[in-house]
Design a protein around this motif. Sequence first.
Motif, PDB file in Angstrom:
ATOM      1  N   ASP A  25      -3.760  19.072  11.271  1.00 56.25           N
ATOM      2  CA  ASP A  25      -2.500  19.828  11.251  1.00 56.25           C
ATOM      3  C   ASP A  25      -1.311  18.933  11.604  1.00 56.25           C
ATOM      4  O   ASP A  25      -0.158  19.295  11.349  1.00 56.25           O
ATOM      5  CB  ASP A  25      -2.551  20.992  12.252  1.00 56.25           C
ATOM      6  N   TYR A  26      -1.595  17.761  12.192  1.00 52.83           N
ATOM      7  CA  TYR A  26      -0.529  16.882  12.675  1.00 52.83           C
ATOM      8  C   TYR A  26      -0.378  15.615  11.843  1.00 52.83           C
ATOM      9  O   TYR A  26       0.594  14.883  12.010  1.00 52.83           O
ATOM     10  CB  TYR A  26      -0.804  16.484  14.132  1.00 52.83           C
ATOM     11  N   THR A  27      -1.321  15.335  10.966  1.00 60.59           N
ATOM     12  CA  THR A  27      -1.298  14.066  10.233  1.00 60.59           C
ATOM     13  C   THR A  27      -0.693  14.226   8.840  1.00 60.59           C
ATOM     14  O   THR A  27      -0.556  15.346   8.329  1.00 60.59           O
ATOM     15  CB  THR A  27      -2.727  13.511  10.088  1.00 60.59           C
ATOM     16  N   TYR A  28      -0.349  13.104   8.258  1.00 53.96           N
ATOM     17  CA  TYR A  28       0.218  13.096   6.908  1.00 53.96           C
ATOM     18  C   TYR A  28      -0.773  13.679   5.911  1.00 53.96           C
ATOM     19  O   TYR A  28      -1.927  13.244   5.829  1.00 53.96           O
ATOM     20  CB  TYR A  28       0.573  11.658   6.514  1.00 53.96           C
ATOM     21  N   ASN A  29      -0.326  14.685   5.165  1.00 52.05           N
ATOM     22  CA  ASN A  29      -1.145  15.295   4.104  1.00 52.05           C
ATOM     23  C   ASN A  29      -2.502  15.777   4.601  1.00 52.05           C
ATOM     24  O   ASN A  29      -3.460  15.843   3.828  1.00 52.05           O
ATOM     25  CB  ASN A  29      -1.359  14.304   2.957  1.00 52.05           C
ATOM     26  N   GLY A  30      -2.600  16.085   5.902  1.00 50.40           N
ATOM     27  CA  GLY A  30      -3.873  16.526   6.445  1.00 50.40           C
ATOM     28  C   GLY A  30      -4.931  15.441   6.476  1.00 50.40           C
ATOM     29  O   GLY A  30      -6.134  15.707   6.444  1.00 50.40           O
ATOM     30  N   PHE A  31      -4.485  14.166   6.591  1.00 51.94           N
ATOM     31  CA  PHE A  31      -5.416  13.048   6.593  1.00 51.94           C
ATOM     32  C   PHE A  31      -6.317  13.079   7.830  1.00 51.94           C
ATOM     33  O   PHE A  31      -5.909  13.477   8.910  1.00 51.94           O
ATOM     34  CB  PHE A  31      -4.659  11.718   6.571  1.00 51.94           C
TER      35      PHE A  31
ATOM     36  N   ASN B 162       0.848  -1.172   0.000  1.00 54.64           N
ATOM     37  CA  ASN B 162       0.000   0.000   0.000  1.00 54.64           C
ATOM     38  C   ASN B 162       0.889   1.228   0.000  1.00 54.64           C
ATOM     39  O   ASN B 162       1.567   1.523   0.976  1.00 54.64           O
ATOM     40  CB  ASN B 162      -0.902  -0.030   1.242  1.00 54.64           C
ATOM     41  N   GLU B 163       0.902   1.938  -1.121  1.00 51.22           N
ATOM     42  CA  GLU B 163       1.801   3.083  -1.262  1.00 51.22           C
ATOM     43  C   GLU B 163       1.503   4.167  -0.238  1.00 51.22           C
ATOM     44  O   GLU B 163       2.420   4.783   0.308  1.00 51.22           O
ATOM     45  CB  GLU B 163       1.675   3.645  -2.677  1.00 51.22           C
ATOM     46  N   THR B 164       0.232   4.390   0.028  1.00 47.94           N
ATOM     47  CA  THR B 164      -0.135   5.425   1.003  1.00 47.94           C
ATOM     48  C   THR B 164       0.396   5.076   2.382  1.00 47.94           C
ATOM     49  O   THR B 164       0.937   5.927   3.091  1.00 47.94           O
ATOM     50  CB  THR B 164      -1.662   5.589   1.059  1.00 47.94           C
TER      51      THR B 164
END
Length: 236
Positions: free
Chosen positions: A205-211, A97-99
């Motif tokens: 604000d803290y997660t990858y790519n705003g996930f 899984n690339e993500t």
Amino acid sequence: MKYTNFADDQLKSPSTRRSYNATYNAHLKQFENEDGVIPQDKIPDILDYVKYSNRRQSTKNTIIVLLGRLMIYGGVDPKDVTIVKQRFSNDSDETTNETKEKIEKFIERQIRNGEMKSFVINTLLFNHDLTETELKSLIISTDIPTSRDSGIFIRPNYISIQSKFYDGFKKYGMKKMRLFSKRFLDYLKDNVGKTIMEDNDVLTDYTYNGFTKQQYEDAFTSDLTGTRLIEYNKYK
């Protein structure tokens, strides 16, 4: 392999259950018999269905991950489950899984850059299935907790987390877990009396790519290995 029993017994997180329900109803429910059970002799048919489906690879991976969990819950030998996953892997052009890989690299950068608050948020959010509400509600404490106390409790050699601040509390009771991590302990000791996130903090604000949390959950459920995202033991 009866999904309803598996879901009631194993899927304590509402978000995880929603993800798995959608996958099961769309792809695996069709293989049930009249008793709502998927017989083991349907597994080859399921593998063929997934192999020749025009769905995205991540969706195919999600189906196989769920199938594997159902098989284990139904008493199938884990070695046989591994063989099924390997058969699917051999038939697939892509099994990673690339993500998920990108998120893990993001987490590793946080460690290298000393961004411990972000690291702790991401790890608790994903590995330990805490919600944003819990991250803003559970107070870090050095108290010895009773069975009714909610909080993040610093013990001599581990961290104890107890929470009633989640959607399934009335049905499943107190969420409890233990973490063994010196990095976590050191960070929490400097923040006793506080919560992991403040009320005005924005999770994305803290997660990858705003996930969002759901997007993190999707990255997990579509990973063929079925493992959680962050191997946090590497960061002890």
